[in-house]
Design an enzyme around this catalytic site. Structure first.
Site, mmCIF file in Angstrom:
data_model
loop_
_atom_site.group_PDB
_atom_site.id
_atom_site.type_symbol
_atom_site.label_atom_id
_atom_site.label_comp_id
_atom_site.label_asym_id
_atom_site.label_seq_id
_atom_site.Cartn_x
_atom_site.Cartn_y
_atom_site.Cartn_z
ATOM 1 N N TYR A 234 63.213 28.587 10.253
ATOM 2 C CA TYR A 234 63.245 27.950 8.937
ATOM 3 C C TYR A 234 64.661 27.761 8.387
ATOM 4 O O TYR A 234 64.843 27.163 7.328
ATOM 5 C CB TYR A 234 62.355 28.705 7.945
ATOM 6 N N SER B 196 62.490 33.628 6.858
ATOM 7 C CA SER B 196 63.101 32.279 6.798
ATOM 8 C C SER B 196 64.413 32.107 7.556
ATOM 9 O O SER B 196 64.939 30.993 7.604
ATOM 10 C CB SER B 196 63.316 31.794 5.352
ATOM 11 N N ASP C 280 56.252 35.576 14.110
ATOM 12 C CA ASP C 280 54.830 35.253 14.078
ATOM 13 C C ASP C 280 54.200 35.353 15.473
ATOM 14 O O ASP C 280 53.158 35.997 15.653
ATOM 15 C CB ASP C 280 54.718 33.823 13.531
ATOM 16 N N ILE D 181 59.956 44.160 14.752
ATOM 17 C CA ILE D 181 58.938 44.310 13.695
ATOM 18 C C ILE D 181 57.581 44.763 14.259
ATOM 19 O O ILE D 181 56.838 45.474 13.581
ATOM 20 C CB ILE D 181 58.805 42.993 12.877
ATOM 21 N N ASN E 167 53.470 30.766 8.833
ATOM 22 C CA ASN E 167 53.562 29.359 8.416
ATOM 23 C C ASN E 167 52.368 29.043 7.510
ATOM 24 O O ASN E 167 51.404 29.812 7.466
ATOM 25 C CB ASN E 167 53.591 28.444 9.647
HETATM 26 P P1 ADP Z 1 61.093 31.881 9.952
HETATM 27 O O1 ADP Z 1 60.189 30.829 10.519
HETATM 28 O O2 ADP Z 1 60.596 32.435 8.624
HETATM 29 O O3 ADP Z 1 62.524 31.469 9.923
HETATM 30 P P2 ADP Z 1 61.380 33.431 12.442
HETATM 31 O O4 ADP Z 1 60.317 34.252 13.035
HETATM 32 O O5 ADP Z 1 61.778 32.181 13.158
HETATM 33 O O6 ADP Z 1 60.930 33.137 10.937
HETATM 34 O O7 ADP Z 1 62.689 34.314 12.264
HETATM 35 C C1 ADP Z 1 62.906 35.208 11.207
HETATM 36 C C2 ADP Z 1 63.909 36.257 11.622
HETATM 37 O O8 ADP Z 1 63.276 37.248 12.410
HETATM 38 C C3 ADP Z 1 65.076 35.737 12.465
HETATM 39 O O9 ADP Z 1 66.262 36.310 11.937
HETATM 40 C C4 ADP Z 1 64.778 36.284 13.864
HETATM 41 O O10 ADP Z 1 65.973 36.593 14.563
HETATM 42 C C5 ADP Z 1 64.025 37.557 13.566
HETATM 43 N N1 ADP Z 1 63.079 38.025 14.614
HETATM 44 C C6 ADP Z 1 62.577 37.340 15.682
HETATM 45 N N2 ADP Z 1 61.742 38.126 16.386
HETATM 46 C C7 ADP Z 1 61.696 39.332 15.764
HETATM 47 C C8 ADP Z 1 61.026 40.575 15.997
HETATM 48 N N3 ADP Z 1 60.203 40.743 17.043
HETATM 49 N N4 ADP Z 1 61.244 41.600 15.127
HETATM 50 C C9 ADP Z 1 62.058 41.445 14.066
HETATM 51 N N5 ADP Z 1 62.715 40.318 13.785
HETATM 52 C C10 ADP Z 1 62.554 39.271 14.614
#
Ligand code: ADP
Length: 175
Positions: A127, A123, A40, A17, A30
């Site tokens: 989450y 999420s 995040d 992302i 959050n």
């Molecule tokens: P939440 O707290 O809303 O669950 P997370 O950041 O823990 O959010 O994870 C949301 C999703 O994003 C997960 O499926 C994770 O694998 C994915 N994710 C983690 N890092 C990245 C990144 N750099 N780019 C895109 N997706 C990511």
């Protein structure tokens, strides 16, 4: 993969992302809007301290809502911070709160004149939302919005890893 929704495009990609060149990227934030882990942490690391400083002024964000800051050092000019539900058992308004994250982020984009945005899979990390259910909600909510809002030209759903991409591709095919 890519599909047309009215005049707009919905795209699924496997990727990171923080590296997207859309007008905005969405952060899985959050409620405190303080730097955390996952998406995040990655956005705050890549975007630099300006995003955190702006977040502090916003004084948090309730689950299901969205807030906007600039993009700091990211290619994207804006970050839309949205707070997904923590998944318990699915009976605590998780589906409607997750749909609201996508919808409120898109509404904010329309209001700001943002024409393209990239979402992570909200999420489904820390989450704990089951990804197949989350994928169905994401593709349905985004598709419904785009059908009514041609001002948003492109929505990219950015999936981290092949497995997540395949789950979203299946949800989009079944829609
Ligand atoms: P939440 O707290 O809303 O669950 P997370 O950041 O823990 O959010 O994870 C949301 C999703 O994003 C997960 O499926 C994770 O694998 C994915 N994710 C983690 N890092 C990245 C990144 N750099 N780019 C895109 N997706 C990511």
């Amino acid at each position: 993969m890519e599909v047309k929704v009215g005049a707009s495009t919905l795209e699924l990609v496997e990727g990171d992302i923080t590296r997207q060149d859309t007008d905005a990227v969405v952060n899985a934030a959050n409620e405190a809007l303080r730097p955390g882990g996952g998406v995040d942490g990655a956005i705050h690391r890549a975007g630099g301290p300006a995003i955190e400083a702006e977040c502090r002024q916003l004084r948090g964000c309730p689950t299901g809502e969205a807030r906007v800051t600039t993009g700091g050092n990211l290619k994207a000019g804006y970050v839309i911070h949205t707070v997904g539900p923590v998944y318990r058992d699915g009976s605590h308004r998780e589906p409607e709160l997750l749909a609201s994250c996508y919808r409120e982020s898109l509404k904010l984009a329309s209001a700001q004149g943002i024409k393209s945005l990239a979402f992570p899979s909200i999420s489904t990390g820390v989450y704990g939302y089951p990804i197949a259910d989350a994928a169905r909600i994401a593709v349905k909510t985004v598709t419904d919005y785009l059908a009514q809002h041609p001002e948003i030209e492109r929505v990219r759903l950015v999936l981290f890893g092949r497995a997540a991409y395949e789950v979203y591709a299946q949800a989009l095919k079944e829609l």
